[in-house]
Write an enzyme that holds these catalytic residues in place. Structure first.
Site, short mmCIF file in Angstrom:
data_model
loop_
_atom_site.label_atom_id
_atom_site.label_comp_id
_atom_site.label_asym_id
_atom_site.label_seq_id
_atom_site.Cartn_x
_atom_site.Cartn_y
_atom_site.Cartn_z
N CYS A 77 -3.39 7.92 4.92
CA CYS A 77 -3.26 7.17 3.67
C CYS A 77 -4.41 7.47 2.73
CB CYS A 77 -3.20 5.67 3.95
SG CYS A 77 -1.81 5.15 4.99
N GLU A 82 0.87 -1.17 0.00
CA GLU A 82 0.00 0.00 0.00
C GLU A 82 0.90 1.21 0.00
OE1 GLU A 82 -2.57 2.95 2.54
OE2 GLU A 82 -2.75 0.89 3.28
#
Length: 460
Positions: free
Chosen positions: A264, A230
């Site tokens: 994020c 990620e």
């Protein structure tokens, strides 16, 4: 490279913590212990592994009064927000709750003639390389299901949140998880790459920068190690003419500014239909001006410093470049006690922005957001997809069919309607393009942390 890792506190630039890095031989010994312990751990009943993991989570929760100020010192999040234990518990509890079903064999045939089934077996030793921005929640996404599935785990945390892995392992070991089953390590980049390149791990999970993800893939090349990544994000919000304007402003602006923009799946660019644009911008200014920038140890602070001077410098650079190219900054700097060139960075809203500007294309990861006016869905879709990243997108409308149709055309991992900046543990957390590959949490998370093994038994 230095043989000591240091956490420099964004509060005042002091050294908050330091730890010596492991030598190659010491790191190899950690992995060897994890490998030796894995079979016995996997042989324990699933219910026992679940129980021990959840006891570890509970023990971590008991440490929260120490954890919250520790996080403020390490990465700058204000203490008023109470840490991350709520999210940690929610995610671990969900994965524990679905484990039996998610890990159950897929029975193809059970007859007098044949027994055919597919089992899910552990990958082996899982390396988790966790980031600093949500250090407990991002780590638990993999740590909990990996341990539940029968893997052993080696955890490496970012130097900015140096003490997190140490504390997580202490909590789990105190709760009864064997020491060699879950271990924390302090590693430099070269030793990390060497361990991966040696093929010591069955699975490597990395959350961090695009450059870091490329380094992980290079290290794993040729080892056939499964990798989950990620990486960066540039998540958009799109506000349509039938949106609840007040909720859209509050949610999208919170998504842009919370944690000093260091999320994020934070909102980094907003597209608003022409008829709502002026009202949205006016309300967004009021929202941003209400923040109190200051020391995160102060309960009154709602916006703390960025975690590192270099992170703040990148946001300042993107903002100044955009203004020089014609963007307008709407928040008056005199309203905030920003330090010149330091970690304390005021919130900023930019309008008259274009996609020629880095602030609308590169990851900012700070308290700045660009807002653009759009004519219709087609223009919004084109702009949302005009990006190298794809983690989440937030759509604001009362029409679920319209949101579904737009969502199908957006290059992203998650589509939100009327919410943003949230990780649902029942859904796969995944991305596309330069955001990376793989998926955490949900049933799919368990599948990535295990491998299929087929059994074809002929009876008699």
């Amino acid at each position: 490279m230095s043989n000591v890792l240091r956490c420099i506190s964004p509060i005042d630039g002091s050294v908050f913590a330091e730890r010596p890095v492991l030598t190659n031989a010491e790191a190899d010994a950690v992995v060897a212990r994890a490998q030796a312990a894995q079979a016995d751990w996997a042989a324990r009943p699933l219910t026992e592994r679940i129980d021990l993991v959840m006891k570890g989570v509970a023990r971590l929760g008991e440490m929260n009064d120490e954890i919250v100020p520790e996080l403020a010192h390490m990465m700058g999040r204000p203490v008023r927000f109470g840490g991350e234990f709520g999210g940690v518990k929610e995610r671990a509890s969900y994965m524990a709750g679905i484990a039996e079903e998610a890990l159950a064999p897929l029975v193809i045939e059970s007859s007098e003639a044949f027994d055919r089934r597919i089992k899910r077996v552990p990958q082996g030793v899982v390396l988790v390389i966790a980031p600093w921005n949500y250090p407990y929640m991002t780590a638990i996404n993999t740590v909990a299901p990996a341990l539940i599935a029968g893997n052993t785990v080696v955890l490496k945390h970012a130097s900015q949140t140096l003490l997190v892995g140490e504390r997580m392992v202490r909590a789990f070991v105190e709760a009864g998880v064997p020491e060699d089953v879950f271990q924390n390590v302090f590693l430099d980049h070269d030793t990390t790459s060497a361990l991966i390149g040696a093929g010591h791990f069955g699975f490597v999970n990395f959350t961090g920068s695009v450059g870091g993800g490329r380094a992980i893939e290079r290290a794993a090349a040729g080892t056939f190690t499964a990798v989950g990544l990620e990486l960066g994000g540039k998540d958009p919000g799109y506000v349509m003419e039938d949106a609840d304007l007040g909720k859209a402003v509050d949610t999208l602006m919170d998504g842009a500014m919370y944690n000093a923009g260091q999320c994020c799946c934070g909102i980094e660019r907003i597209y608003v239909v022409e008829s709502l644009y002026e009202d949205f911008v006016d309300k967004a200014i009021v929202f941003a001006e209400a923040y109190k920038l200051g020391n995160p140890l102060d309960e009154a602070t709602t916006l703390g410093p960025m975690a590192n001077k270099r992170f703040a410098a990148e946001v300042r650079a993107q903002t100044s470049e955009a203004v020089a190219a014609g963007a307008r900054a709407l928040i008056d700097p005199s309203r905030f006690p920003e330090d010149d060139g330091g970690t304390y960075l005021m919130p900023q809203i930019l309008v008259d922005v274009t996609h020629d500007m880095r602030v609308m294309r590169d990851e900012s990861f700070g308290p700045v957001v660009g807002i653009m006016k759009v004519k219709d869905d087609e223009e919004a879709i084109r702009l949302m997809n005009d990006c190298d990243f794809g983690l989440t997108a937030s759509l604001w409308t009362a029409d679920i069919d319209r949101a579904d149709a737009i969502g199908d055309r957006i290059e992203t991992g998650t589509v939100f309607m009327n919410r943003a900046d949230y990780l649902d543990p029942a859904l796969c957390w995944t991305g596309c393009k330069d955001t990376g590959r793989g998926g955490a949490l949900s049933v799919i998370g368990f599948h990535n942390l295990t491998r299929p093994k087929s059994y074809h038994f002929r009876k008699g």
